[in-house]
Write an enzyme that holds these catalytic residues in place. Structure first.
Site, PDB file in Angstrom:
ATOM      1  N   GLU A  79      46.921  35.370  42.108  1.00 39.91           N
ATOM      2  CA  GLU A  79      46.545  36.059  41.572  1.00 39.91           C
ATOM      3  C   GLU A  79      47.215  37.436  41.003  1.00 39.91           C
ATOM      4  O   GLU A  79      47.079  38.244  39.970  1.00 39.91           O
ATOM      5  CB  GLU A  79      45.753  37.307  42.325  1.00 39.91           C
ATOM      6  CG  GLU A  79      44.651  36.477  42.649  1.00 39.91           C
ATOM      7  CD  GLU A  79      43.353  36.893  43.542  1.00 39.91           C
ATOM      8  OE1 GLU A  79      42.458  37.155  42.470  1.00 39.91           O
ATOM      9  OE2 GLU A  79      43.436  37.432  44.402  1.00 39.91           O
ATOM     10  N   HIS A  98      46.908  44.684  44.616  1.00 44.59           N
ATOM     11  CA  HIS A  98      45.606  44.280  44.190  1.00 44.59           C
ATOM     12  C   HIS A  98      45.441  43.757  46.479  1.00 44.59           C
ATOM     13  O   HIS A  98      46.583  43.578  46.408  1.00 44.59           O
ATOM     14  CB  HIS A  98      45.490  43.792  43.425  1.00 44.59           C
ATOM     15  CG  HIS A  98      44.421  42.275  44.069  1.00 44.59           C
ATOM     16  ND1 HIS A  98      42.850  42.354  44.027  1.00 44.59           N
ATOM     17  CD2 HIS A  98      44.221  41.022  44.665  1.00 44.59           C
ATOM     18  CE1 HIS A  98      42.447  42.074  44.051  1.00 44.59           C
ATOM     19  NE2 HIS A  98      43.386  40.868  45.191  1.00 44.59           N
ATOM     20  N   HIS A 100      42.313  43.593  49.550  1.00 46.32           N
ATOM     21  CA  HIS A 100      40.812  43.063  50.151  1.00 46.32           C
ATOM     22  C   HIS A 100      40.822  43.653  50.986  1.00 46.32           C
ATOM     23  O   HIS A 100      39.224  43.475  51.425  1.00 46.32           O
ATOM     24  CB  HIS A 100      40.840  41.368  50.350  1.00 46.32           C
ATOM     25  CG  HIS A 100      41.514  40.797  49.209  1.00 46.32           C
ATOM     26  ND1 HIS A 100      41.676  39.685  49.575  1.00 46.32           N
ATOM     27  CD2 HIS A 100      41.564  40.980  48.132  1.00 46.32           C
ATOM     28  CE1 HIS A 100      42.503  38.859  48.637  1.00 46.32           C
ATOM     29  NE2 HIS A 100      41.944  40.509  47.547  1.00 46.32           N
ATOM     30  N   HIS A 168      35.254  41.428  46.164  1.00 46.59           N
ATOM     31  CA  HIS A 168      36.541  40.751  46.624  1.00 46.59           C
ATOM     32  C   HIS A 168      37.651  42.266  47.199  1.00 46.59           C
ATOM     33  O   HIS A 168      38.166  41.666  47.736  1.00 46.59           O
ATOM     34  CB  HIS A 168      36.900  39.798  44.911  1.00 46.59           C
ATOM     35  CG  HIS A 168      38.172  39.608  45.217  1.00 46.59           C
ATOM     36  ND1 HIS A 168      38.564  38.743  43.733  1.00 46.59           N
ATOM     37  CD2 HIS A 168      39.645  39.469  45.920  1.00 46.59           C
ATOM     38  CE1 HIS A 168      40.367  39.034  44.155  1.00 46.59           C
ATOM     39  NE2 HIS A 168      40.396  39.366  44.704  1.00 46.59           N
TER      40      HIS A 168
HETATM   41 MN    MN Z   1      42.676  39.369  45.522  1.00 48.29          MN
END
Ligand code: MN
Length: 245
Positions: A79, A98, A100, A168
């Site tokens: 990603e 980023h 979760h 996500h």
């Molecule tokens: Mn992710």
């Protein structure tokens, strides 16, 4: 001199990874990058490795398209396009996280907006858009695996600081590594407080003025460094902190 600047940035990426892991913002997944201090068309990001385990030798230079500049063949994060697409779209952004974090997830799949309710989270901004990969790309595994998806996400982020990702997680963008880490740590905390408060009844959110007042803090403000130093020592990597302060 230029070497020192780059070395320092590399070391700070390691610290940022360890902090996110120690504060439970990330587990084996999730990542943090910083824009290259000398070349705005590149960014620094670990190879595919759990943030708690990231070391200096894992940090790789990528171009904005997500290609390792040195031709490093070690597997990168799938990603990584999230990072390059945001640096490409937002010249003001110097660091991206980023993650979760589970406290945030309910707000990515329900219609209840996530907004700042506690002062430490005023940094997350007044509006947190929710990006749904399905809107434009149909049924996928929900991962951002190419530049088209990264750019779509960056478009949804717009001029804001945090974008939620349906089912996500979230992506945060800030003016410095210290600032983005602070946002990433307090975003899940704010989500937990808000979820609890919603169960109790009517909720008072921070006002626009209260959010703007805190946002006036500079990214290199001493109080910003205070948290960075504290979290770094807590994460067991105080030895990596720069001696220049
Ligand atoms: Mn992710």
């Amino acid at each position: 001199m230029t070497h020192d600047v780059l070395e320092n940035a590399m070391r700070e990426v390691v610290i940022a990874n360890r902090i996110l892991a120690n504060e439970r913002v990330v587990d084996a997944y999730g990542h943090v990058s910083v824009r290259h201090p000398l070349d705005p068309t590149r960014y620094l990001l670990s190879r595919s490795r759990a943030p708690e385990l990231v070391e200096r030798g894992d940090v790789i230079e990528f171009d904005l398209e997500g290609k390792a500049v040195s031709g490093d063949a070690r597997p990168p994060y799938l990603e990584r396009f999230i990072h390059g697409a945001i640096y490409e779209t937002r010249p003001d952004v110097q660091a991206v996280v980023h993650a979760h974090a589970d406290a945030v997830l309910p707000f990515t799949v329900s219609t209840v907006p996530l907004r700042p309710v506690v002062h430490m989270a005023s940094f997350i901004g007044a509006r947190l858009p929710v990006w749904d990969i399905r809107d434009r790309f149909g049924d996928t595994n929900l991962l951002v695996v190419n530049m088209a998806q990264g750019r779509d996400l960056a478009g949804s982020l717009g001029a804001e600081r945090v974008v939620l990702m349906r089912g996500h997680g979230f992506t945060a963008a800030a003016r410095s590594l210290q600032e983005v880490i602070r946002m990433a740590v307090y975003l899940p905390l704010n989500a937990r407080v808000l979820a609890e408060a919603l169960r109790l009844g009517e909720v008072k959110y921070l006002s626009r003025g209260e959010i703007d007042a805190h946002a006036s803090m500079k990214p290199d403000d001493p109080s910003m460094y205070r948290a960075w130093e504290y979290w770094a020592v807590r994460a067991g990597c105080g030895d990596l902190l720069s001696a220049r302060r």
